[in-house]
Design a protein around this motif. Structure first.
Motif, PDB file in Angstrom:
ATOM      1  N   ILE A   1       0.844  -1.193   0.000  1.00 25.03           N
ATOM      2  CA  ILE A   1       0.000   0.000   0.000  1.00 25.03           C
ATOM      3  C   ILE A   1       0.883   1.249   0.000  1.00 25.03           C
ATOM      4  O   ILE A   1       1.693   1.440   0.912  1.00 25.03           O
ATOM      5  CB  ILE A   1      -0.922   0.001   1.233  1.00 25.03           C
TER       6      ILE A   1
ATOM      7  N   ALA B   1       3.182  -1.227   4.112  1.00 26.72           N
ATOM      8  CA  ALA B   1       2.549   0.069   3.825  1.00 26.72           C
ATOM      9  C   ALA B   1       3.480   1.206   4.207  1.00 26.72           C
ATOM     10  O   ALA B   1       4.061   1.205   5.301  1.00 26.72           O
ATOM     11  CB  ALA B   1       1.228   0.188   4.575  1.00 26.72           C
TER      12      ALA B   1
ATOM     13  N   GLN C   1      -8.485   6.601   2.419  1.00 24.45           N
ATOM     14  CA  GLN C   1      -7.718   5.370   2.257  1.00 24.45           C
ATOM     15  C   GLN C   1      -8.114   4.317   3.273  1.00 24.45           C
ATOM     16  O   GLN C   1      -8.066   3.125   2.980  1.00 24.45           O
ATOM     17  CB  GLN C   1      -6.210   5.665   2.347  1.00 24.45           C
TER      18      GLN C   1
ATOM     19  N   SER D   1      -4.103   9.878  -5.122  1.00 28.27           N
ATOM     20  CA  SER D   1      -3.285   9.692  -3.910  1.00 28.27           C
ATOM     21  C   SER D   1      -2.883  11.013  -3.261  1.00 28.27           C
ATOM     22  O   SER D   1      -2.294  11.009  -2.177  1.00 28.27           O
ATOM     23  CB  SER D   1      -2.026   8.884  -4.245  1.00 28.27           C
TER      24      SER D   1
ATOM     25  N   TYR E   1      -5.786  10.814   5.210  1.00 26.03           N
ATOM     26  CA  TYR E   1      -5.830   9.415   4.795  1.00 26.03           C
ATOM     27  C   TYR E   1      -7.127   8.719   5.200  1.00 26.03           C
ATOM     28  O   TYR E   1      -7.210   7.485   5.191  1.00 26.03           O
ATOM     29  CB  TYR E   1      -4.624   8.641   5.349  1.00 26.03           C
TER      30      TYR E   1
ATOM     31  N   GLY F   1      -0.030   5.483   3.849  1.00 28.01           N
ATOM     32  CA  GLY F   1      -0.590   4.167   3.572  1.00 28.01           C
ATOM     33  C   GLY F   1      -0.561   3.295   4.812  1.00 28.01           C
ATOM     34  O   GLY F   1      -1.503   2.546   5.088  1.00 28.01           O
TER      35      GLY F   1
END
Length: 276
Positions: free
Chosen positions: A49, A140, A116, A108, A113, A144
């Motif tokens: 990730i 990650a 995500q 991205s 986040y 991430g």
């Protein structure tokens, strides 16, 4: 002069589109052609990730290196659109070959986040639903890793998700509070929900962070923001280890061959390492 500016705009626009396209080209799926005597092979997939601004280049080199050295091999790519639609490419066989899954976020460059967290949770749900996957590993980087921790703590016990096995976090800021923002709301949510870790089963978290010479930061993330994860896992059944890698910058955490060797050992030969 106006014509020159128009051509410059066209050139810059084309260059940007070309860059965006090439950075979304993932390394292809490949078979496992050789096995190592020092490596444990299972059918548990490992998700890779990326962090903020990450793309296919984040892990292409690592994934090729892992396959070339017989640690595991790429089987799937999961691409997440700007609105959270998942697209799966590749073939899942369920064989004990250390299968690797590359995650790509089309968008991205997000403000935080939290999206995500939702996307990673949905990826895990779909892996369980589509392929019957019951356990997973994660590698990650940066945000991430923050999102992977968020998914684990907030949603990990859900019965329709696979169980986490090993998480390798690379420079993942967990508590981003600072003098101008003394309270990180995302961290406080983790603190409030940390009891969920009692129900996620056996899990090992390797929290890896770098520092530059004479500094307590990797150039982007202070060590204290990474180490704050201790407050979330303490008292839980999670096995937690920190690995401090000196002289490594934030970008090198996922791009350095020395880091690739560490990641491989943490995933498939953890008994050969001692905690740092």
């Amino acid at each position: 002069m106006a014509s020159k500016w128009r051509w410059l705009a066209v050139f810059l626009g084309g260059s940007w589109l070309g860059y965006r396209w090439t950075t979304q080209v993932a390394t292809p799926a490949v078979p496992l052609t050789n096995r190592r005597a020092d490596t444990e092979y299972t059918a548990v997939p490992t998700l890779f990730i990326p962090g903020w601004g990450g793309n296919a280049w984040t892990y292409n080199g690592l994934l090729r290196w892992l396959a070339r050295h017989g640690y595991g091999h790429k089987v799937l790519t999961v691409t997440v659109s700007r609105i959270g639609v998942l697209h799966f490419t590749g073939t899942w066989t369920g064989q004990a070959t250390n299968p690797l899954i590359q995650v790509l976020f089309t968008h991205s460059f997000t403000a935080d986040y939290q999206q995500q967290i939702r996307w990673i949770t949905e990826i895990l749900r779909q892996l369980r639903h589509r392929y019957g996957i019951t356990s997973y590993n994660v590698v990650a980087h940066s945000w991430g890793g923050s999102a992977a921790v968020g998914s684990l703590v907030l949603h990990g016990p859900a019965v329709n998700l696979p169980r986490p096995n090993r998480l390798i976090l690379l420079g993942a800021p967990v508590d981003e509070s600072q003098p101008t923002r003394p309270v990180d709301e995302a961290f406080e949510r983790l603190r409030d929900q940390r009891a969920n870790l009692q129900a996620v089963g056996l899990l090992t978290i390797y929290n890896v962070y770098g520092t530059l010479l004479g500094r307590q930061t990797d150039g982007s993330v202070p060590a204290t923001q990474v180490q704050a994860l201790r407050q979330i896992v303490v008292g839980s059944p999670v096995t937690y280890q920190e690995h401090h890698v000196r002289g490594v910058s934030h970008g090198q955490l996922h791009a350095s061959p020395a880091m690739w060797r560490l990641i491989a050992r943490l995933l498939w030969s953890p008994g050969k390492l001692t905690s740092h």
